[in-house]
Write an enzyme that holds these catalytic residues in place. Structure first.
Site, PDB file in Angstrom:
ATOM      1  N   GLY A  99      26.375 110.406  21.100  1.00 19.48           N
ATOM      2  CA  GLY A  99      25.382 109.359  20.952  1.00 19.48           C
ATOM      3  C   GLY A  99      26.062 108.012  21.035  1.00 19.48           C
ATOM      4  O   GLY A  99      27.121 107.875  21.652  1.00 19.48           O
ATOM      5  N   CYS A 100      25.490 107.019  20.394  1.00 16.11           N
ATOM      6  CA  CYS A 100      26.067 105.678  20.409  1.00 16.11           C
ATOM      7  C   CYS A 100      27.518 105.737  19.925  1.00 16.11           C
ATOM      8  O   CYS A 100      27.804 106.263  18.855  1.00 16.11           O
ATOM      9  CB  CYS A 100      25.243 104.757  19.516  1.00 16.11           C
ATOM     10  SG  CYS A 100      25.943 103.112  19.360  1.00 16.11           S
ATOM     11  N   PHE A 101      28.412 105.186  20.720  1.00 20.25           N
ATOM     12  CA  PHE A 101      29.834 105.322  20.395  1.00 20.25           C
ATOM     13  C   PHE A 101      30.281 104.495  19.203  1.00 20.25           C
ATOM     14  O   PHE A 101      31.348 104.732  18.653  1.00 20.25           O
ATOM     15  CB  PHE A 101      30.727 105.082  21.597  1.00 20.25           C
ATOM     16  CG  PHE A 101      30.478 103.843  22.429  1.00 20.25           C
ATOM     17  CD1 PHE A 101      29.905 102.683  21.930  1.00 20.25           C
ATOM     18  CD2 PHE A 101      30.858 103.851  23.764  1.00 20.25           C
ATOM     19  CE1 PHE A 101      29.708 101.564  22.721  1.00 20.25           C
ATOM     20  CE2 PHE A 101      30.669 102.737  24.572  1.00 20.25           C
ATOM     21  CZ  PHE A 101      30.095 101.593  24.049  1.00 20.25           C
ATOM     22  N   TRP A 102      29.489 103.533  18.768  1.00 16.45           N
ATOM     23  CA  TRP A 102      29.893 102.718  17.618  1.00 16.45           C
ATOM     24  C   TRP A 102      30.106 103.569  16.378  1.00 16.45           C
ATOM     25  O   TRP A 102      31.112 103.446  15.693  1.00 16.45           O
ATOM     26  CB  TRP A 102      28.851 101.657  17.308  1.00 16.45           C
ATOM     27  CG  TRP A 102      28.627 100.624  18.359  1.00 16.45           C
ATOM     28  CD1 TRP A 102      29.466 100.272  19.391  1.00 16.45           C
ATOM     29  CD2 TRP A 102      27.483  99.782  18.482  1.00 16.45           C
ATOM     30  NE1 TRP A 102      28.899  99.282  20.139  1.00 16.45           N
ATOM     31  CE2 TRP A 102      27.679  98.954  19.601  1.00 16.45           C
ATOM     32  CE3 TRP A 102      26.307  99.654  17.760  1.00 16.45           C
ATOM     33  CZ2 TRP A 102      26.749  97.996  20.009  1.00 16.45           C
ATOM     34  CZ3 TRP A 102      25.376  98.702  18.155  1.00 16.45           C
ATOM     35  CH2 TRP A 102      25.604  97.886  19.267  1.00 16.45           C
TER      36      TRP A 102
END
Length: 166
Positions: free
Chosen positions: A9-12
């Site tokens: 998902g979102c890499f953050w």
């Protein structure tokens, strides 16, 4: 030192979680397994080039085994959602394990087979592929949640226990 690329998902949030895990020595957020050289974030989000938002990570396998690393990965993702994690939807948010060696790929596939057996043979949609390319994301994405503590994150960073944290 060992290395692997993980998409969740979102890499953050994926980067924030793994950067705090004992044994992980390096993380870089970027774009994996797409069809364009040096894509921009906007190009990745378009879905036209097939990239996954991912993190490259290096880890000390004397401190963190491959099994434990993958257990942590499966702790923070929903392996049954296709092209979606949290509120993020799109091809770039798929889950994937991108490997540097054939042995690593075989190991990851066996891990998933065992994971599915433990979970009533429910099939996952996590890709397990050889890494074909990885491009670093723009600087503002690197350690994003450290720079922006109130930023969006679909991962519960509290899942790391005290003894698992650096």
């Amino acid at each position: 030192m060992s290395k692997i690329v993980l998409a969740g998902g979102c890499f953050w949030g994926v980067e924030a979680y793994f950067s705090n895990l004992k044994g992980v020595t390096k993380t870089i957020v970027g774009y994996a397994n797409g069809t364009k050289e040096n894509p921009t974030y906007k190009e990745v989000c378009s879905g036209l080039y097939g990239f996954a938002e991912a993190i490259y990570l290096e880890y000390d396998n004397k401190v963190l085994t491959a099994d434990k690393l993958l257990e942590h990965y499966f702790r923070i993702i929903n392996p049954y959602l296709l092209n979606k994690q949290g509120n993020d939807v799109g091809l770039q948010y798929r889950t994937g394990i991108y490997c540097f060696t054939l042995e690593q790929r075989q190991y990851a596939r066996l891990f998933i087979i065992n994971y599915e057996k433990i979970n009533q043979n429910k099939k996952t949609v996590v890709e397990v592929e050889m890494l074909t390319n990885f491009y670093n994301a723009e600087e503002y994405h690197q350690e994003y949640l450290k720079k922006n503590p109130e930023g969006y994150c679909h991962i519960d960073l509290g899942l790391l226990s005290k003894d698992e944290r650096k």
